[in-house]
Each structure stands twice: as C-alpha cells, then as structure tokens.
Design a protein around this motif. Structure first.
Motif: not given
Length: 215
Positions: A19-38
């Motif tokens: 909806l809005m992209p992560p920006r510098p300083g934000d934390l981006l976590i892949a929870a298990d299968g979310g890693y594939r999407y990223l």
C-alpha cells in the motif's frame, strides 16, 4: 501518518503489493513463506523469521531467526513480537488474509486486537482489504472514500461507538461480539469517522481508500 520508523511484516498469503513501500529506516521482516514473495520482487528482508514449514529449504540469510514448529504463536505473531522488542510501534502486516489458512486469518485478527490493546498501530493488508483495530480511539476518512466499511466488536462489548458520515450512522451505540451490527456500511461522499470510547473494535475497508487519520 507518523514519520517514525515502521515495521513491515510479509507472510505467505496473497496481496497485490505494498500500500506504501518501506522507506529507509523501516524494518522489513519475512515471516516464513513471505520470503518467497520478497525475493521474487528482488527485495531483501532485514530479518528472516519462522519455523520454515512453508519453504522447501531454509535460505541462508545474515539475520535468520528459526523457531521450532512446536510453538504457541504464528510466524506473523513472532515477527511482531520481535519488532516490538526492537522498539517499533507502527506495523504493516501483509500476506495474512485469505488463502487456504482461515485459521491464520483469525489468528491475525486476534493479533491486531492484542496490538491495539498495547497501544500499537497495526494494519492487516490483503489484496483488496485493510483491517485495523482501535481501542478507545477514532478513525477519520476523507470525502473521496468509496465502497464498504465494516465494524466489529472484539471483546464482550464496545460502548460509545459512533459511525458518522456513513450510510448508516450510530450514535453512542454498544456493539457486542455476538451480533454483527456494524457490518456492510457504506461511504457516502462525505467526510466520515468511526469511533469507540470504551472497548476494542475491528474496522475494515477497501484498500483503494488508503489509510485514515487516527486520533
């Protein structure tokens, strides 16, 4: 929206992009299968976390947190707990609605409720829906909001509920967990708001309307 750093958690469920992209300083976590999407979008998470039952192999990652599959929380909840420990207060949860795991959807609605009661701001975002929980607070939507909006009580009761500027209004109403009085309301082209003065409610609306003001 606050300018404070935010946490984005991506699970294995479907959604149509940020909806809005992560920006510098934000934390981006892949929870298990979310890693594939990223990785399909050439995005590298800051943290890779889970029991990895949704991936064929456990990827190599500089910050990998592996949990036992015998656990009391979902990977999404564990990711949120990690980010809270790191001091994050605003959360965007993606890939946690719909799909084949209705039980995980319900668990994520409970997660939203618990986070609201901790004074945190959290949004659960799917392909076409945004859901948030508010406790003793208010959401305000602009005139150009369109489509449906629904409100549900998350607890024995929520009192002092106001729905203004919508097709069906409420004034100082009481919602309970056993009746869907707030389901399927509609935006009308006016500024509108949903407020609860005592208790916790879930509010869901069409993602194309973006995020409301909170107070």
């Amino acid at each position: 929206m606050s300018t404070e750093n935010r946490c984005f958690i991506v699970g294995a469920g479907g959604f149509d992009g940020f909806l809005m992209p992560p920006r510098p300083g934000d934390l981006l976590i892949a929870a298990d299968g979310g890693y594939r999407y990223l990785r399909e979008r050439d995005m590298e998470p800051d943290v890779l976390l889970g029991d990895f039952d949704s991936l064929e192999i456990v990827p190599e990652h500089r910050h990998l947190i592996r949990h036992s599959p015998i656990k009391d929380d979902t990977d999404m909840a564990l990711a949120a707990a990690y980010a809270k420990e790191e001091g994050y207060r605003t959360f965007f949860l993606y890939g946690g609605l719909g799909g084949k795991r209705l039980d995980h959807t319900v668990a994520n609605l409970q997660l939203l409720t618990g986070m609201a009661r901790e004074g945190l701001v959290a949004y659960l975002i799917g392909s076409d829906t945004v859901i948030t929980a508010i406790m003793n607070g208010k959401l305000s939507f602009p005139q150009n909001a369109v489509g449906m909006i629904s409100v549900f009580c998350m607890g024995e009761q929520a009192s002092g509920v106001f729905e203004r500027g919508l097709k069906y209004t409420l004034e100082d109403a009481e919602l309970t967990c056993d009746r869907a009085l707030g389901v399927s309301n509609e935006f009308t082209g006016e500024e509108s708001s949903v407020e609860v003065r005592s208790g916790t409610i879930l509010v869901m609306w069409d993602a194309k309307n973006g995020l409301p003001e909170r107070s």
